[in-house]
Design a protein around this motif. Structure first.
Motif, PDB file in Angstrom:
ATOM      1  N   PRO A  71       0.447   4.987   9.713  1.00 24.23           N
ATOM      2  CA  PRO A  71       0.595   5.772   8.493  1.00 24.23           C
ATOM      3  C   PRO A  71       2.026   5.760   7.973  1.00 24.23           C
ATOM      4  CG  PRO A  71      -0.692   6.965  10.122  1.00 24.23           C
ATOM      5  CD  PRO A  71      -0.119   5.770  10.823  1.00 24.23           C
ATOM      6  N   GLY A  72       2.132   5.912   6.657  1.00 20.42           N
ATOM      7  CA  GLY A  72       3.445   5.949   6.021  1.00 20.42           C
ATOM      8  C   GLY A  72       3.569   4.878   4.960  1.00 20.42           C
ATOM      9  N   GLY A  73       4.437   5.106   3.988  1.00 19.62           N
ATOM     10  CA  GLY A  73       4.573   4.208   2.868  1.00 19.62           C
ATOM     11  C   GLY A  73       5.727   3.241   2.947  1.00 19.62           C
ATOM     12  N   ASN A  74       6.466   3.251   4.064  1.00 21.01           N
ATOM     13  CA  ASN A  74       7.633   2.382   4.212  1.00 21.01           C
ATOM     14  C   ASN A  74       7.251   1.145   5.027  1.00 21.01           C
ATOM     15  OD1 ASN A  74      10.064   1.125   4.634  1.00 21.01           O
ATOM     16  ND2 ASN A  74      11.047   2.844   5.684  1.00 21.01           N
ATOM     17  N   PRO A  75       7.216  -0.046   4.409  1.00 26.47           N
ATOM     18  CA  PRO A  75       6.815  -1.245   5.146  1.00 26.47           C
ATOM     19  C   PRO A  75       7.840  -1.719   6.161  1.00 26.47           C
ATOM     20  CG  PRO A  75       7.522  -1.825   2.936  1.00 26.47           C
ATOM     21  CD  PRO A  75       7.494  -0.322   2.997  1.00 26.47           C
ATOM     22  N   SER A  76       9.022  -1.090   6.182  1.00 36.71           N
ATOM     23  CA  SER A  76      10.065  -1.469   7.139  1.00 36.71           C
ATOM     24  C   SER A  76      10.232  -0.445   8.260  1.00 36.71           C
ATOM     25  CB  SER A  76      11.408  -1.651   6.406  1.00 36.71           C
ATOM     26  OG  SER A  76      11.315  -2.646   5.410  1.00 36.71           O
ATOM     27  N   GLU A  77       9.320   0.487   8.370  1.00 34.28           N
ATOM     28  CA  GLU A  77       9.422   1.535   9.388  1.00 34.28           C
ATOM     29  C   GLU A  77       9.456   0.932  10.791  1.00 34.28           C
ATOM     30  OE1 GLU A  77      10.273   4.990  10.318  1.00 34.28           O
ATOM     31  OE2 GLU A  77       8.927   5.361   8.627  1.00 34.28           O
ATOM     32  N   ASP A  78      10.357   1.424  11.624  1.00 34.99           N
ATOM     33  CA  ASP A  78      10.427   0.991  13.011  1.00 34.99           C
ATOM     34  C   ASP A  78       9.187   1.501  13.748  1.00 34.99           C
ATOM     35  OD1 ASP A  78      11.055   0.826  15.837  1.00 34.99           O
ATOM     36  OD2 ASP A  78      13.169   0.694  15.309  1.00 34.99           O
ATOM     37  N   ASP A  79       8.504   0.609  14.465  1.00 37.91           N
ATOM     38  CA  ASP A  79       7.285   1.002  15.178  1.00 37.91           C
ATOM     39  C   ASP A  79       7.529   2.125  16.181  1.00 37.91           C
ATOM     40  OD1 ASP A  79       5.872  -0.910  13.801  1.00 37.91           O
ATOM     41  OD2 ASP A  79       5.866  -2.376  15.430  1.00 37.91           O
ATOM     42  N   ARG A 118       0.837  -1.188   0.000  1.00 33.97           N
ATOM     43  CA  ARG A 118       0.000   0.000   0.000  1.00 33.97           C
ATOM     44  C   ARG A 118       0.876   1.245   0.000  1.00 33.97           C
ATOM     45  NH1 ARG A 118      -3.265  -3.892   2.394  1.00 33.97           N
ATOM     46  NH2 ARG A 118      -5.524  -3.559   2.262  1.00 33.97           N
ATOM     47  N   ARG A 119       0.410   2.296  -0.685  1.00 31.86           N
ATOM     48  CA  ARG A 119       1.217   3.528  -0.753  1.00 31.86           C
ATOM     49  C   ARG A 119       1.131   4.343   0.530  1.00 31.86           C
ATOM     50  NH1 ARG A 119       2.426   0.189  -4.738  1.00 31.86           N
ATOM     51  NH2 ARG A 119       3.564   1.237  -6.398  1.00 31.86           N
ATOM     52  N   ASN A 120       0.168   4.073   1.343  1.00 30.01           N
ATOM     53  CA  ASN A 120       0.112   4.617   2.701  1.00 30.01           C
ATOM     54  C   ASN A 120      -0.325   3.467   3.609  1.00 30.01           C
ATOM     55  OD1 ASN A 120       0.290   6.445   4.791  1.00 30.01           O
ATOM     56  ND2 ASN A 120      -1.699   7.395   4.391  1.00 30.01           N
ATOM     57  N   HIS A 121       0.072   3.518   4.863  1.00 28.58           N
ATOM     58  CA  HIS A 121      -0.201   2.408   5.787  1.00 28.58           C
ATOM     59  C   HIS A 121       0.408   1.111   5.243  1.00 28.58           C
ATOM     60  CE1 HIS A 121      -3.070   4.919   8.043  1.00 28.58           C
ATOM     61  NE2 HIS A 121      -3.391   5.395   6.859  1.00 28.58           N
ATOM     62  N   ALA A 122       1.633   1.206   4.753  1.00 27.65           N
ATOM     63  CA  ALA A 122       2.265   0.056   4.093  1.00 27.65           C
ATOM     64  C   ALA A 122       2.550  -1.086   5.061  1.00 27.65           C
ATOM     65  CB  ALA A 122       3.564   0.499   3.414  1.00 27.65           C
ATOM     66  N   LYS A 123       2.909  -0.759   6.284  1.00 27.95           N
ATOM     67  CA  LYS A 123       3.244  -1.793   7.263  1.00 27.95           C
ATOM     68  C   LYS A 123       2.007  -2.120   8.077  1.00 27.95           C
ATOM     69  CE  LYS A 123       6.523  -2.853  10.989  1.00 27.95           C
ATOM     70  NZ  LYS A 123       7.625  -2.318  11.831  1.00 27.95           N
ATOM     71  N   GLY A 124       1.607  -3.388   8.055  1.00 25.22           N
ATOM     72  CA  GLY A 124       0.403  -3.742   8.790  1.00 25.22           C
ATOM     73  C   GLY A 124       0.283  -5.227   9.039  1.00 25.22           C
ATOM     74  N   ILE A 125      -0.808  -5.586   9.695  1.00 24.34           N
ATOM     75  CA  ILE A 125      -1.081  -6.979  10.022  1.00 24.34           C
ATOM     76  C   ILE A 125      -2.579  -7.223   9.874  1.00 24.34           C
ATOM     77  CG2 ILE A 125      -1.264  -6.443  12.498  1.00 24.34           C
ATOM     78  CD1 ILE A 125      -0.096  -9.260  13.034  1.00 24.34           C
ATOM     79  N   CYS A 126      -2.933  -8.342   9.253  1.00 26.09           N
ATOM     80  CA  CYS A 126      -4.338  -8.699   9.060  1.00 26.09           C
ATOM     81  C   CYS A 126      -4.935  -9.246  10.357  1.00 26.09           C
ATOM     82  CB  CYS A 126      -4.486  -9.764   7.980  1.00 26.09           C
ATOM     83  SG  CYS A 126      -4.043  -9.245   6.312  1.00 26.09           S
ATOM     84  N   VAL A 127      -6.216  -8.980  10.552  1.00 26.58           N
ATOM     85  CA  VAL A 127      -6.934  -9.526  11.702  1.00 26.58           C
ATOM     86  C   VAL A 127      -8.331  -9.936  11.263  1.00 26.58           C
ATOM     87  CG1 VAL A 127      -5.668  -8.226  13.453  1.00 26.58           C
ATOM     88  CG2 VAL A 127      -7.709  -7.224  12.419  1.00 26.58           C
ATOM     89  N   SER A 128      -8.958 -10.773  12.073  1.00 27.78           N
ATOM     90  CA  SER A 128     -10.340 -11.164  11.813  1.00 27.78           C
ATOM     91  C   SER A 128     -11.051 -11.402  13.136  1.00 27.78           C
ATOM     92  CB  SER A 128     -10.410 -12.410  10.928  1.00 27.78           C
ATOM     93  OG  SER A 128      -9.682 -13.482  11.503  1.00 27.78           O
ATOM     94  N   GLY A 129     -12.363 -11.391  13.069  1.00 21.87           N
ATOM     95  CA  GLY A 129     -13.167 -11.569  14.269  1.00 21.87           C
ATOM     96  C   GLY A 129     -14.626 -11.327  13.962  1.00 21.87           C
ATOM     97  N   TYR A 130     -15.326 -10.623  14.855  1.00 25.18           N
ATOM     98  CA  TYR A 130     -16.755 -10.412  14.657  1.00 25.18           C
ATOM     99  C   TYR A 130     -17.217  -9.185  15.449  1.00 25.18           C
ATOM    100  CZ  TYR A 130     -16.746 -12.959  19.123  1.00 25.18           C
ATOM    101  OH  TYR A 130     -16.486 -13.376  20.410  1.00 25.18           O
TER     102      TYR A 130
END
Length: 338
Positions: free
Chosen positions: A88-96, A46-58
């Protein structure tokens, strides 16, 4: 209204279309180009929010939301959700440790086949009011090739031109980032038009409020040692028990700004917010092959009973998300061919 006409109306509201002889339009492609310029180009992400993790639930609805919207998601019962935590940000390797805002996107899919997609931030206001200002901000954040950092003078000049950014900057200065994805509140930021079964209409902003008490990131000892502490912490938490939030619907009063995401509503509006039910996240997956990977969390994909306000950022977000989605999926497809 046809789909083409609907898209065109959104584009007009957002300023993507200009009359002949007017200044050049700010297109979704130009805006995404600016995000790439600020964060670098990272194919397949993604060009923004590049670094993330999928979740699921209800989502367990208690039925209270029907007072504001006839959307079936608010009928008493359970609706499955797929979501994504990010920053936010486009770098998927950004330090949290360098991130100041957490983000939470969700897709609710109801039994009648409708969807509600939303992208929320852990700050209740946005930096700027218009798509053009978002573009200017990304331009100001372009990195100097010598230092690898944005030029502070350019950023200061941008802030001077856009005093509305002060609301978010002041909020961030007084609210340190959360220690985890699961102990932050998240806000819709934009307002939406809710219509109930009687035809009554109210403008609403929503939030999800965590069951887990907030703690600042400085309270976690692993922050300094783990650049991915947000995702790792979420996985550890979900191995023990689910994470929960209450979905709160806050109606506006007459005169409250409903087309300006930089302006908060008066605090007393929260006295009349509606607790619509409990959001429960039970599982996390890597975004590379998780259920959220191929979802475009377009904020104007809405169920009957919820519709966009005239906030110009909504149409811009929709168009920009589509452009980002097209680019990354094409890149993924080319990589798979190889």
């Amino acid at each position: 209204m046809t789909l083409a006409a609907l898209v065109a109306s959104f584009a007009w509201v957002a300023g993507w279309i200009r009359l002949p002889g007017a200044s050049p339009a700010l297109s979704a492609a130009r805006l995404i180009d600016a995000f790439e310029g600020a964060s670098g180009r990272h194919p397949g992400f993604r060009r923004n929010h590049a670094k993330g993790i999928c979740v699921s639930g209800y989502f367990d609805s208690n039925g209270n939301g029907l007072a504001l919207s006839r959307a079936s998601v608010f009928e008493r019962g359970r609706t499955p959700v797929v979501g994504r935590f990010s920053a936010p940000g486009g770098n998927p390797s950004e330090d949290d440790a360098f991130t100041t805002v957490r983000s939470f996107a969700l897709r609710f899919t109801t039994s009648d086949g409708e969807q509600w997609r939303t992208g929320m931030n852990s700050a209740p206001v946005f930096a700027v009011r218009t798509p053009e200002a978002v573009y200017e901000q990304q331009e100001a954040m372009q990195r100097d090739h010598r230092t690898g950092r944005a030029d502070p003078a350019r950023l200061d000049a941008f802030f001077a031109r856009h005093p509305e950014t002060g609301a978010l900057r002041n909020w961030l200065a007084n609210h340190p980032p959360s220690s985890a994805f699961y102990d932050a509140s998240y806000y819709s930021i934009n307002a939406f038009r809710f219509t109930n079964a009687r035809g009554d209409t109210r403008f609403v902003r929503w939030s999800v409020v965590p069951e887990t008490p907030y703690a600042p990131s400085a309270a976690r000892a692993d922050v300094a040692h783990d650049p991915d502490f947000l995702a790792h912490g979420l996985r550890t938490r979900l191995q023990k028990h689910p994470a929960r939030w209450q979905l709160m619907l806050t109606p506006a009063d007459p005169g409250d700004p409903v087309d300006d995401a930089t302006r908060a509503w008066p605090p007393e509006r929260e006295l009349h917010r509606v607790d619509a039910g409990t959001l429960v996240i039970t599982r996390a997956q890597a975004q590379i092959d998780g259920a959220c990977r191929d979802i475009n969390f377009d904020p104007v994909v809405l169920p009957t009973g919820i519709s966009p306000s005239d906030d110009p950022l909504l149409a811009a977000r929709s168009a920009a998300y589509a452009e980002s989605f097209a680019r990354r999926t094409q890149e993924q497809a080319r990589a798979n061919v190889r």
